[in-house]
Design a protein around this motif. Sequence first.
Motif, PDB file in Angstrom:
ATOM      1  N   VAL A  88       0.739  -1.130   0.085  1.00 11.23           N
ATOM      2  CA  VAL A  88      -0.004  -0.047   0.148  1.00 11.23           C
ATOM      3  C   VAL A  88       0.985   1.126   0.072  1.00 11.23           C
ATOM      4  O   VAL A  88       1.967   1.099   0.265  1.00 11.23           O
ATOM      5  N   ALA A  89       0.256   2.444  -0.225  1.00  7.63           N
ATOM      6  CA  ALA A  89       0.923   3.650  -0.275  1.00  7.63           C
ATOM      7  C   ALA A  89       1.448   3.996   1.325  1.00  7.63           C
ATOM      8  O   ALA A  89       0.934   3.478   2.091  1.00  7.63           O
ATOM      9  N   ALA A  90       2.342   4.903   1.468  1.00 13.83           N
ATOM     10  CA  ALA A  90       2.979   5.458   2.882  1.00 13.83           C
ATOM     11  C   ALA A  90       1.726   5.734   3.687  1.00 13.83           C
ATOM     12  O   ALA A  90       1.866   5.187   5.071  1.00 13.83           O
ATOM     13  N   HIS A  91       0.583   6.484   3.357  1.00 10.25           N
ATOM     14  CA  HIS A  91      -0.504   6.710   4.165  1.00 10.25           C
ATOM     15  C   HIS A  91      -1.192   5.627   4.908  1.00 10.25           C
ATOM     16  O   HIS A  91      -1.623   5.744   5.917  1.00 10.25           O
ATOM     17  N   ALA A  92      -1.126   4.530   4.080  1.00  9.72           N
ATOM     18  CA  ALA A  92      -1.954   3.374   4.534  1.00  9.72           C
ATOM     19  C   ALA A  92      -0.926   2.337   5.271  1.00  9.72           C
ATOM     20  O   ALA A  92      -1.615   1.187   5.813  1.00  9.72           O
ATOM     21  N   ALA A  93       0.230   2.457   5.156  1.00 11.64           N
ATOM     22  CA  ALA A  93       1.196   1.434   5.576  1.00 11.64           C
ATOM     23  C   ALA A  93       0.982   1.186   7.198  1.00 11.64           C
ATOM     24  O   ALA A  93       0.877   0.154   7.567  1.00 11.64           O
ATOM     25  N   PRO A  94       0.739   2.292   7.894  1.00 11.06           N
ATOM     26  CA  PRO A  94       0.541   2.066   9.366  1.00 11.06           C
ATOM     27  C   PRO A  94      -0.628   1.214   9.561  1.00 11.06           C
ATOM     28  O   PRO A  94      -0.587   0.278  10.745  1.00 11.06           O
ATOM     29  N   TYR A  95      -1.777   1.441   8.930  1.00 14.38           N
ATOM     30  CA  TYR A  95      -2.940   0.601   9.135  1.00 14.38           C
ATOM     31  C   TYR A  95      -2.646  -0.791   8.942  1.00 14.38           C
ATOM     32  O   TYR A  95      -3.001  -1.812   9.433  1.00 14.38           O
ATOM     33  N   ALA A  96      -1.962  -0.877   7.584  1.00  7.82           N
ATOM     34  CA  ALA A  96      -1.638  -2.252   7.269  1.00  7.82           C
ATOM     35  C   ALA A  96      -0.798  -3.079   8.212  1.00  7.82           C
ATOM     36  O   ALA A  96      -1.057  -4.364   8.636  1.00  7.82           O
ATOM     37  N   GLU A 250       9.117   3.202  13.882  1.00  8.08           N
ATOM     38  CA  GLU A 250       9.115   4.817  14.441  1.00  8.08           C
ATOM     39  C   GLU A 250       8.646   5.520  13.266  1.00  8.08           C
ATOM     40  O   GLU A 250       7.954   6.506  13.407  1.00  8.08           O
ATOM     41  N   ALA A 251       8.704   4.729  11.829  1.00  8.07           N
ATOM     42  CA  ALA A 251       8.124   5.798  10.889  1.00  8.07           C
ATOM     43  C   ALA A 251       6.778   5.824  10.714  1.00  8.07           C
ATOM     44  O   ALA A 251       6.007   6.905  10.811  1.00  8.07           O
ATOM     45  N   HIS A 252       5.968   4.854  11.424  1.00  6.69           N
ATOM     46  CA  HIS A 252       4.506   4.819  11.275  1.00  6.69           C
ATOM     47  C   HIS A 252       4.051   5.582  12.699  1.00  6.69           C
ATOM     48  O   HIS A 252       3.210   6.429  12.671  1.00  6.69           O
ATOM     49  N   VAL A 279       8.302  16.174  20.975  1.00  7.78           N
ATOM     50  CA  VAL A 279       8.022  14.511  21.182  1.00  7.78           C
ATOM     51  C   VAL A 279       9.134  13.903  20.742  1.00  7.78           C
ATOM     52  O   VAL A 279      10.020  14.343  19.733  1.00  7.78           O
ATOM     53  N   THR A 280       9.607  13.307  21.661  1.00  5.25           N
ATOM     54  CA  THR A 280      10.898  12.222  21.717  1.00  5.25           C
ATOM     55  C   THR A 280      10.461  10.930  21.315  1.00  5.25           C
ATOM     56  O   THR A 280       9.349  10.448  21.356  1.00  5.25           O
ATOM     57  N   GLY A 281      11.310  10.111  20.671  1.00  9.33           N
ATOM     58  CA  GLY A 281      10.994   8.638  20.242  1.00  9.33           C
ATOM     59  C   GLY A 281      10.547   8.474  18.755  1.00  9.33           C
ATOM     60  O   GLY A 281      10.554   7.603  18.392  1.00  9.33           O
ATOM     61  N   VAL A 282      10.652   9.669  18.016  1.00 12.67           N
ATOM     62  CA  VAL A 282      10.492   9.631  16.574  1.00 12.67           C
ATOM     63  C   VAL A 282      11.782  10.364  15.836  1.00 12.67           C
ATOM     64  O   VAL A 282      12.130  11.310  16.664  1.00 12.67           O
ATOM     65  N   ALA A 283      11.820  10.070  14.741  1.00 12.52           N
ATOM     66  CA  ALA A 283      13.112  10.909  13.964  1.00 12.52           C
ATOM     67  C   ALA A 283      12.707  12.622  14.060  1.00 12.52           C
ATOM     68  O   ALA A 283      11.798  13.011  14.168  1.00 12.52           O
TER      69      ALA A 283
END
Length: 345
Positions: A88-96, A250-252, A279-283
């Motif tokens: 899927v595209a990047a916007h739907a990858a976290p849901y997948a 981390e990306a999601h 916010v810590t813990g993400v890039a």
Amino acid sequence: MSDDHDGVPELLAAWAFGALQPADEKAVPLHLAGCESCSAEAERLRETVRLLDGPPGIPEQAAMNNGSGLSEGVLAAALRARPSAPRVAAHAAPYAAAVTGLGALLREVDGHRPWGTPVVHDWDVRDTVGHLIAADEELARLLGVAAHAPVSRSTEEMPWEEAWEARTADTIAYERTRSPEETVAAWSAQSSALLATPEARDPERASHATTMLGVRLPVADHFLGRAFETWVHTVDIGRALGLAVPPPVEAHLGQMVRLAVRMLGLALGPTAPPVLFSVTGVAGDPQWVLGSEGEPVRAELALHAVDFCLLVGGRHTPTSVPRGVVGDEDAVHGVLERAASLAWL
């Protein structure tokens, strides 16, 4: 090889799922050929993958070595490393990824505690899955995916909050007439259909805004919202079963954080006392000024990404969430209270 195995142990879960980066595809098998301990762990993880992908009718406990179930560490590795499918595209990858993780966890229910185990609110495990069916169904309907269950009452004339509560109650009541396996199959079929829509694979189609549950956002953001809620309820179920559920990659996690910050900024409005929020813990450890832009910052607030998401998801309170604060405590409390008020999960 060096004494620390050249970082191979950290790559074993990815190896088991066939998800190694190209640079590691040669080094890991070479190391496994000469390292007995890593080779044994790799085979154990690969067996875990086979069981997670196995036919739903086979009791996984019976297939485990010595009759034991997945250890928390192995399950966590599986949930963290398992690649998202379909593509899927990047916007739907976290849901997948969230759907895949919850599916893996649900395969462990019978081996730890029954489906009737209390989870959150007055829901057990099956009810929580039924709630996710109702939650996903609104986006599914907007994208042309057919509803899975009969509608027992009309909600068209209701305010969205009442309609949402009614639909959730109706869906959970309907799922209680069926077996847990049927409920999980219905959730899996609907989530798979969502991920098969053109909007899940085409960023341009997903850029169009639509109103869902009282909020008008691009479809891409609604997919992130579905990822957020699916992960939160996976954590709920994991806690009820006594199994640790890892955070999103981390990306999601960063995608979810940015959506939540946008919603928080809108909820606070332009006249709230300005607070520098980090916010810590993400890039990049991102920062935002929330509230008024026309006066000096009154306070600084720092939260870890996971804690921030759990606050917005209603699993932390403004007083319990771990935080770093400098400056005006009242201004910070206003931000935390508003963040907690966003929770509707």
